[in-house]
Structures are given as structure tokens and as C-alpha cells.
Enzyme design. Structure first.
Site, short mmCIF file in Angstrom:
data_model
loop_
_atom_site.label_atom_id
_atom_site.label_comp_id
_atom_site.label_asym_id
_atom_site.label_seq_id
_atom_site.Cartn_x
_atom_site.Cartn_y
_atom_site.Cartn_z
N TYR A 6 0.84 -1.19 0.00
CA TYR A 6 0.00 0.00 0.00
C TYR A 6 0.88 1.25 0.00
O TYR A 6 1.70 1.47 0.88
CB TYR A 6 -0.96 0.02 1.21
CG TYR A 6 -2.04 -1.06 1.15
CD1 TYR A 6 -2.26 -1.81 0.00
CD2 TYR A 6 -2.83 -1.32 2.26
CE1 TYR A 6 -3.24 -2.80 -0.05
CE2 TYR A 6 -3.82 -2.31 2.22
CZ TYR A 6 -4.00 -3.05 1.05
OH TYR A 6 -4.98 -4.02 1.02
N1 LIG Z 1 -6.90 -8.18 0.41
C1 LIG Z 1 -6.98 -7.47 -0.68
O1 LIG Z 1 -6.59 -7.91 -1.77
C2 LIG Z 1 -7.53 -6.09 -0.62
C3 LIG Z 1 -7.81 -5.41 -1.83
C4 LIG Z 1 -8.36 -4.14 -1.76
C5 LIG Z 1 -8.60 -3.54 -0.53
N2 LIG Z 1 -8.29 -4.21 0.64
C6 LIG Z 1 -8.55 -3.59 1.96
O2 LIG Z 1 -9.90 -3.12 1.98
C7 LIG Z 1 -9.93 -1.74 2.33
C8 LIG Z 1 -11.13 -1.08 1.69
O3 LIG Z 1 -11.05 -1.22 0.26
P1 LIG Z 1 -11.44 -0.03 -0.69
O4 LIG Z 1 -10.65 1.18 -0.31
O5 LIG Z 1 -11.36 -0.49 -2.09
O6 LIG Z 1 -12.97 0.21 -0.22
P2 LIG Z 1 -14.21 0.91 -0.91
O7 LIG Z 1 -15.05 1.40 0.21
O8 LIG Z 1 -14.85 0.00 -1.89
O9 LIG Z 1 -13.62 2.15 -1.72
C9 LIG Z 1 -13.06 3.24 -1.05
C10 LIG Z 1 -13.10 4.47 -1.97
O10 LIG Z 1 -14.44 4.83 -2.23
C11 LIG Z 1 -14.60 6.23 -2.11
N3 LIG Z 1 -15.45 6.44 -0.93
C12 LIG Z 1 -15.41 5.73 0.24
N4 LIG Z 1 -16.35 6.17 1.08
C13 LIG Z 1 -17.01 7.16 0.48
C14 LIG Z 1 -18.09 7.99 0.83
N5 LIG Z 1 -18.68 7.89 2.03
N6 LIG Z 1 -18.52 8.90 -0.04
C15 LIG Z 1 -17.94 9.03 -1.25
N7 LIG Z 1 -16.91 8.27 -1.67
C16 LIG Z 1 -16.44 7.34 -0.81
C17 LIG Z 1 -13.21 6.81 -1.96
O11 LIG Z 1 -12.62 7.02 -3.26
P3 LIG Z 1 -12.77 8.36 -4.12
O12 LIG Z 1 -13.27 9.44 -3.21
O13 LIG Z 1 -11.47 8.65 -4.71
O14 LIG Z 1 -13.80 7.99 -5.17
C18 LIG Z 1 -12.46 5.68 -1.31
O15 LIG Z 1 -11.08 5.70 -1.56
C19 LIG Z 1 -8.56 -1.21 1.88
O16 LIG Z 1 -8.19 -0.05 2.55
C20 LIG Z 1 -7.67 -2.38 2.24
O17 LIG Z 1 -7.35 -2.33 3.60
C21 LIG Z 1 -7.80 -5.48 0.60
#
Ligand SMILES: NC(=O)c1ccc[n+]([C@@H]2O[C@H](COP(=O)([O-])OP(=O)(O)OC[C@H]3O[C@@H](n4cnc5c(N)ncnc54)[C@H](OP(=O)(O)O)[C@@H]3O)[C@@H](O)[C@H]2O)c1
Length: 360
Positions: free
Chosen positions: A60
């Protein structure tokens, strides 16, 4: 529901919050994350609300995410032991070095030392195999992880993004050899990605792995900022990377908006509540680029979707699953139970069995 309504992760004595703080957005190295100050504000908000589970990975923001987390706890004596820190190995951060990543013994030990240095801690609470390394024997990976548990460098083992058959092989091997079993499974899971319901989630439930959904908002597509009714520019950094929703995604988003309105909440909170309420889910990985987004996501803890609301969302997002998921869901109970209800599973009587009663 609150962040301090702790749950046990899989078949283990490790207690964690129902929402895990995902830190893939910490640091600006990938071009769509948060500054150090914003990341620290998110971390502070999470801890103040009783959250205790932080998820990061060596890859990350090329190690910056781990460093932000490590610096935070190093500056606050005594706090580190109160939280559960998970990080991941697999990604190779050393161009051209074949042993700089993957799941072999040499690379795991080196990756762990680097993560411990960046996180400024002596131990990792849960060390995740981030992806499947098809070239490294799983026994080598598991034995190395077991040695690291014995050495006190890691407390628990987790599996992420493995095919179900490989994760099952790993878990059964660890058990039979008396090695530390995995206690958690990270899978992509949201209203727009439900295929892990076919194999991965049932496998995890059967084998004592707590399911931790990642990208529960499908990288922001389910956050409420995309709507058929509000076309035009969208406040996103990640959006450029993942592209906008497809027509089929909008069918799901339409129902999500309706359910959210009915429940008196936002689409983001409703989408996160749906994930949290699905069977088998232990702790959802919540990500945010800004503290206001994070607060909006924490609001999902106050949302409880009714059976009817869950059913509406289930129906519109129902995924086609690989064989034999449908066979097992519909046909197998009828064949086994012949019209009886067992463990809450209702079965119909197959026409060819009607009134047969073991005729021969
Ligand atoms: N094991 C794995 O392979 C793997 C893979 C991926 C992630 N993860 C873990 O899962 C966690 C979460 O994944 P993710 O970040 O992809 O989650 P997600 O909730 O699907 O996407 C997060 C993104 O959505 C937008 N967002 C989130 N909340 C919001 C809201 N309330 N209003 C408007 N936009 C919002 C933001 O991007 P923008 O504002 O730029 O649009 C944010 O960066 C990661 O931090 C990591 O720890 C693990």
C-alpha cells in the site's frame, strides 16, 4: 452496533471491531490516496470511536501506508498493544529480484522484517498472505508462518484472494500438521461483486475463517456519488482508475438509493450495512480518502436493514455462480431431506419421489 461491539475473528480468541480500518488509501504514492494529515485524522476518528482493527499491506502506497500507521502509534506510548494490526506479504517491492516477493520462506522473512521496521513494532497481530503464489509450495508458506508465530513475530495467520480450493488445502494441511491455522479470509465482496458466495464464503464458514470483505463500496461505485439521476462530474480520485458504473451496476444503484432513502440513510451506509448483515461476514474493511467520507461510512453502524430491504438488494444484485452452487442450493436439500426442514433449510419433494417411500 458500535465499533466496540467486538467479534471473534474466525475460530480464534482474537476480538476485533465489526468494521476494520482499511489503510490502502493512506499516503499519496498511488495517486488516489490521502495525505499524512488526513490519514491521521481518519485513524484518530476510528480509534476514538472504539475501533481496534487496522489493515495495511507492504504494497500500500509502496510502504507509506505502513509507515503512517507505525509513526502514529510510535508517538503514542502504550496504544499499539491495544490494537490489532494486520499487514500483508506477497507484493514484490524490489524490481528484478525474484525473491523480493511471493510466498517462499526467504521472501516472507524479509518482507516481515521490512513491515516491522515501517510499522515500528515488534510483532504483527495478523499476517496475511495477500495473493496466491502458484509457484511456492503451500507447505513452505504455512511452515514459515508457523515458525514466525513460534518466534513471536506474528500472532495469527490470514489468507487473502486465494482460490477456495487452495485456501481449503492450506487450512486442512495446517490443521493436520499442527501448524497455526488461518483465522481470517479477505475477499472482494459488495453488492456489485458477490461471486465469493459460491465457494469462498461457504468454505470460510466451514473451516473457521472469519470473512473480511474488501472494497465493500466497489471502490466508490456504491458510495452514492454515482447516480442515474445525477450524471456529470463526480468527486473522486479513484473513479478514473476503476471507471464508472455499467448499466447493470446502475440497476443495483437504483435499488440501493431507494432502500437508503426508506431506511433514512445514505447509499454508502446502506451498502455497508448490507455487507455487514450478510451471512458469514465477520468484519468489513472500510476505506476512505477523506475523514468526511469515513464518518459517513461509520454511520452504517447505526443502520439495520429490514428483511424486505435485504431481500430487495439481494434480488437485484443476485450473481450467477459457478457450478455446483445452484445445484447445492436447490436440488441437494430436496434430494437429502425429501420435504423436511433441516437446520432451517426448507426442501421441496421432488416429483419423481412423491409417494415413493422406499418402494423397493
Ligand atoms: N486483500 C486485498 O486484496 C484487498 C484489496 C483491496 C482492498 N483491501 C482492503 O480493503 C480496504 C477497503 O477497500 P477499498 O478502499 O477499495 O474500499 P471501498 O469502500 O470499496 O472504496 C473506497 C473508496 O471509495 C470512495 N469512498 C469511500 N467512502 C465514500 C463515501 N462515504 N462517499 C464518497 N466516496 C467514498 C473513496 O474514493 P474516491 O473518493 O477517490 O472515489 C475511497 O477511496 C482497503 O483499505 C484495504 O485495507 C484489501
Amino acid at each position: 452496533m458500535s465499533l466496540d461491539s467486538y467479534v471473534s475473528l474466525g475460530r480464534s480468541g482474537l476480538r476485533v471491531s465489526p468494521l476494520t480500518l482499511g489503510t490502502m488509501t493512506f499516503g499519496e504514492d498511488h495517486g488516489w490516496g490521502a495525505s499524512v494529515e488526513e490519514s491521521e485524522a481518519i485513524l484518530a476518528e476510528y480509534l476514538e470511536r472504539g475501533g481496534n482493527f487496522i489493515d495495511t499491506a507492504n504494497i500500500y502506497t509502496n510502504g507509506h501506508s505502513e509507515k503512517i500507521v507505525g509513526d502514529w502509534f510510535a508517538a503514542r506510548a502504550g496504544l499499539r498493544d491495544r490494537v490489532v494490526i494486520g499487514t500483508k506479504f506477497f507484493a514484490n517491492l524490489f524490481e528484478g529480484d525474484p525473491n523480493g516477493g511471493g510466498a517462499g520462506r526467504k521472501s516472507i522473512v524479509a518482507a516481515l522484517e521490512n513491515s516491522l521496521r515501517r510499522l515500528r513494532t515488534d510483532y504483527i497481530d495478523i499476517y496475511w498472505l495477500h495473493n496466491w503464489d502458484r509457484t511456492a509450495p503451500i507447505e513452505e508458506t504455512l511452515r514459515t508462518l508457523d515458525d514466525l508465530v513460534t518466534a513471536g513475530k506474528i500472532r495469527y495467520v490470514g489468507l487473502s484472494d486465494l482460490p477456495a480450493w487452495k485456501a481449503a488445502e492450506a487450512q486442512v494441511t495446517a490443521r493436520l500438521r499442527g501448524w497455526a491455522p488461518a483465522i481470517g479470509l479477505q475477499v472482494e465482496y459488495s453488492l456489485l461483486e458477490r461471486t465469493s458466495e459460491g465457494e469462498l464464503i461457504p468454505m470460510a464458514q466451514e473451516l473457521g475463517l472469519g470473512v473480511m470483505p474488501w472494497s465493500p463500496l466497489k471502490s466508490g461505485l456504491l458510495s452514492g456519488k454515482y447516480s442515474r439521476r445525477r450524471p456529470g462530474s463526480v468527486d473522486t480520485l479513484r473513479g478514473g482508475l476503476v471507471g464508472g458504473p455499467s448499466e447493470k451496476d446502475y440497476d443495483v444503484i437504483d435499488v440501493l438509493e431507494r432502500v437508503a432513502q426508506e431506511a433514512g440513510t445514505t447509499p454508502a451506509a446502506a451498502a455497508l450495512a448490507w455487507v455487514r448483515q450478510r451471512p458469514g461476514v465477520t468484519s468489513t474493511l472500510v476505506g476512505a480518502r477523506r475523514v468526511d467520507q469515513f464518518r459517513a461510512n461509520l454511520a452504517s453502524l447505526d443502520v439495520h436493514l429490514t428483511d424486505a430491504q435485504m431481500a430487495a438488494l439481494d434480488e437485484v444484485s443476485d450473481p450467477p455462480l459457478n457450478f455446483p452452487a445452484e445445484n447445492n442450493r436447490l436440488l441437494a436439500p430436496s434430494l437429502a431431506f425429501a420435504g423436511a426442514t433441516v437446520d432451517g433449510v426448507h426442501s421441496s419433494v421432488l416429483p419423481m419421489l412423491t409417494a415413493s417411500s422406499a418402494r423397493y
